[in-house]
Structures are given as structure tokens and as C-alpha cells.
Design an enzyme around this catalytic site. Sequence first.
Site, PDB file in Angstrom:
ATOM      1  N   HIS A  62       0.849  -1.188   0.000  1.00  0.00           N
ATOM      2  CA  HIS A  62       0.000   0.000   0.000  1.00  0.00           C
ATOM      3  C   HIS A  62       0.880   1.231   0.000  1.00  0.00           C
ATOM      4  O   HIS A  62       1.908   1.273   0.654  1.00  0.00           O
ATOM      5  CB  HIS A  62      -0.889   0.004   1.257  1.00  0.00           C
ATOM      6  CG  HIS A  62      -1.817   1.171   1.290  1.00  0.00           C
ATOM      7  ND1 HIS A  62      -3.028   1.157   0.646  1.00  0.00           N
ATOM      8  CD2 HIS A  62      -1.706   2.402   1.858  1.00  0.00           C
ATOM      9  CE1 HIS A  62      -3.630   2.321   0.823  1.00  0.00           C
ATOM     10  NE2 HIS A  62      -2.850   3.101   1.557  1.00  0.00           N
ATOM     11  N   ASP A  78     -14.776   3.472   7.544  1.00  0.00           N
ATOM     12  CA  ASP A  78     -13.726   4.316   6.963  1.00  0.00           C
ATOM     13  C   ASP A  78     -14.279   5.146   5.808  1.00  0.00           C
ATOM     14  O   ASP A  78     -13.896   6.295   5.627  1.00  0.00           O
ATOM     15  CB  ASP A  78     -12.547   3.472   6.474  1.00  0.00           C
ATOM     16  CG  ASP A  78     -11.470   4.360   5.852  1.00  0.00           C
ATOM     17  OD1 ASP A  78     -10.917   5.196   6.593  1.00  0.00           O
ATOM     18  OD2 ASP A  78     -11.237   4.261   4.645  1.00  0.00           O
ATOM     19  N   SER A 120      -7.115   4.518   9.265  1.00  0.00           N
ATOM     20  CA  SER A 120      -7.845   4.420   7.997  1.00  0.00           C
ATOM     21  C   SER A 120      -7.155   3.413   7.062  1.00  0.00           C
ATOM     22  O   SER A 120      -7.794   2.504   6.511  1.00  0.00           O
ATOM     23  CB  SER A 120      -7.894   5.814   7.359  1.00  0.00           C
ATOM     24  OG  SER A 120      -8.295   5.743   6.024  1.00  0.00           O
TER      25      SER A 120
HETATM   26  N1  URA Z   1      -5.250   7.076   2.623  1.00  0.00           N
HETATM   27  C1  URA Z   1      -6.253   6.463   3.307  1.00  0.00           C
HETATM   28  O1  URA Z   1      -6.729   5.407   2.930  1.00  0.00           O
HETATM   29  N2  URA Z   1      -6.691   7.069   4.433  1.00  0.00           N
HETATM   30  C2  URA Z   1      -6.199   8.229   4.908  1.00  0.00           C
HETATM   31  O2  URA Z   1      -6.641   8.701   5.922  1.00  0.00           O
HETATM   32  C3  URA Z   1      -5.171   8.855   4.182  1.00  0.00           C
HETATM   33  C4  URA Z   1      -4.706   8.233   3.033  1.00  0.00           C
END
Ligand code: URA
Length: 432
Positions: free
Chosen positions: A84, A163, A185
Amino acid sequence: MVHAAELIRRKRDGERLGAEELGELVLAYARGEVPDYQMAAFCMAVFFRGLDGAETFALTDAMIRSGETIGLGAAIGRKVVDKHSTGGVGDKTSLAVGPIVAACGVPFGKMSGRGLGHTGGTLDKLESIPGFRVELTTDEFVRQVRDVGLAIIGQSANLVPADKLLYGLRDVTATVDNVSLIAASIMSKKIAAGADAIVLDVKVGDGAFMKTLDEARELAQAMLELGRHAGREVACVLTDMDQPLGQAVGNALEIRETIATLRGEGPPDFTELVTAACAHLLAFSDLGLDEDGGRARAVAAVQDGSALAMYERWIAAQGGDPSEDALPSAPVVREVTAPSDGHVRAIGAVAVGMAALRLGAGRRTKDDSIDHAVGVLCLKKRGDSVAAGDPLAEVHARDETSATQACEEVRAAYELGDEPPPARPVVLETID
Ligand code: URA
């Protein structure tokens, strides 16, 4: 019944909240029982007062419990890896990492997002491939990771619904850039999506959430702790986002650069980041490799053509046409040339990202549509020497008017000087 106003007040006054209290608040919000205005006030209290490690874990855990979770590794009987990135300009790393890792025999399953503002999104890039489907069911996702070895899809609506709501709220209440909220998140989605081992690419610099190495280290540490608490193996690479990654910024242009990289003909900075991420992922896998062994395997998969073959197999499995000729091209291509001799001292990542966005490659609001063909190619990168009149960049545009504006913006994003800037590697630091 959760007393939201009381929890907001206590957090505003700097108190620690218990895991149960935080869990109740988040789950009640996800069920629609706590209104947006109270959750927004809570996020602002967190923004100023912060959350400690236990609170951040409780928040993440509640977010995961708001929806479904996928036991990807258990479902396919192998250790599954994922990566990620916190998001940047020209960041197509997953698109090259996935096929390389899968070509080495390690299952790679990833749920990705869309771009917003100056940063691009993996799903938007994939959708420049004619026919490509980003929306698979969870069953189709698991089956494809098992049968093909690789799937990258949009996040299922049922995965961490808290989220989705919270991120939308933070986006419009100036509460995105808080380390605990970002870590919760990102990690709630990674943990719920089920990979056993995760490599996190934390971008640092002008084009990133985290502007300094210290901020990036803090976010990396918070995410590492959340991952470990949840029983996942995690490594973080802190990487440069002071200039766009690679040359291509814009959806189809980035797919072309991905294909070139899988052929072994990618830009050096992008190739290095892809190889470093693959080395970590392969070292986490069940192949029994260390990081050097992982790096050697990744390089070999590119050299022997198996990574490119895996890319073609994967794209076809999701309904896409993998040939480069199928990708859309912009009708207007213009060069931006160097006004004088010198060295490229800097290329503003946000400025190039915004130029690409205004060409139509990105979206300002969630409902904007995207022009997949347009974007910018940064032919010269930081440290390159140039002579007056040399092409610095190429603008790919839908029409002459937008091309003229983008050329001016891209020219302004390049800073030239007599001396080369100090060298800055793409991978700045690794934390594992
Ligand atoms: N990417 C995400 O998935 N969440 C965030 O809060 C910031 C970047």
C-alpha cells in the site's frame, strides 16, 4: 447508548478514551446513530489532542468490525502479500509489483482506491485499459488470487464501511492529516482485506501527506504497530515524493510505463522502488527467501519475461485487453523545452499532479469523470543535465487550449540551476 457529546468533550480536554468507548462511538456512527456533526467534532478533537497507541488500535479495530473481513490466506491456503502506498504523483508501483511478485509464485491480492486531488488512483489507471473490470465480488477476488495469482480490485462496499464515512467527513472538515486517523484508515482496510504480510510505502515530500522524514517515520511506526497488533507482518519503506515518481503522470501513460518497466525498460527511480518493494514482499512470502534473494528473484522475473506474461494474464483475467496498442492516446502532444543550459534542481510534484488533473487526468470532486489518455511525461528528472531547447517534458492533451495551459504549468514546475542538486535516493529509509 453511546454519549457522543461526552466523548467529544473528554477528547477535547485531552483525556484518554477507553477501547470500549471508542468502539461504541465508531460502530454507532457506522450504523447512522451518531450524526456527522458530532463525528466531525470528534475528529477535530482528535486532530488537536491525538490518540495514543491503545486508542489508535481501538479505533482501527472498531473500524474493521464495522464490516466484512476476508481471510484471504486461509481461503487459498497460501501466505498472501499486499502493498500500500500513502499516495503520490506518478505512483503506479502496485501495477508493476503485483505481476512481478505473482510471477515469482507468490499470491498478491489488493484492494485499491481512486485518485482525488493531485494524487492518482490505481483503479483509475487500470480503467484506462479497455474492458478491465475493477469491480469483482469477494468470491471472484479470492478465486482469481488463487487461480491466477494476482487480483487488484476496488474496495468492496462492505469492507470497513466506517472508513468510507469517516474519510468522506475528514476530507471536508480539514481533519485528514492526523497520524492516528491516517494510520487507522489505511490499516483497517489492509487488515480487513486479509493479506498476511504488508509492505507500506510512506511517501515523503512536496507531493505527499507527510512533508518531512520525521512525520513519515511517525506514520510508519503507527502503522507498523497496528499491523503487528493484528498479527500481520509489516515493513515500511519511506520514499521520495519531492518529484513525480518515474516519468509518467496520467492514467494510460502510467500503464505504458508499467509495461515498459515489466520489460526491463522503466525509468531508474521507478524501477528501483518496484524492485525494493518486491524484495520485501518476497522475503515475507512462504518461498523462504531473504531480502537479497527476493531482489534477485524479482530482477530475474523481469529479465526472463515471466513478469510481463503474468501482467497479460492478470489483465485478461479481469476482462481487459493487455496490448499496449489498445490504450487510449491523446490527440495533442506538446514538448516543454529547457529555457537555458543547466541541471534540473527540482520538479514540483504537486504542480505536475495539478497540471495533469487540469488536463483531465484526475478529479477535483468524487463525481468528476476522467480522461484516461491525457497527462504529463517528465522526460528529465532531478539531477539530469540539460541544454537550452532540450525537451524537459511532454504534455498529452485533449485540445490545444488545455495543452498551452499545462505546458506553462509544467515549465513552472521545473527548477533549473547551474549546479546539480544533492543526490536523493528514491528509497530514503526502511523501517521493519
Ligand atoms: N489514505 C487512506 O486510505 N486514508 C487516509 O486517511 C489517508 C490516506
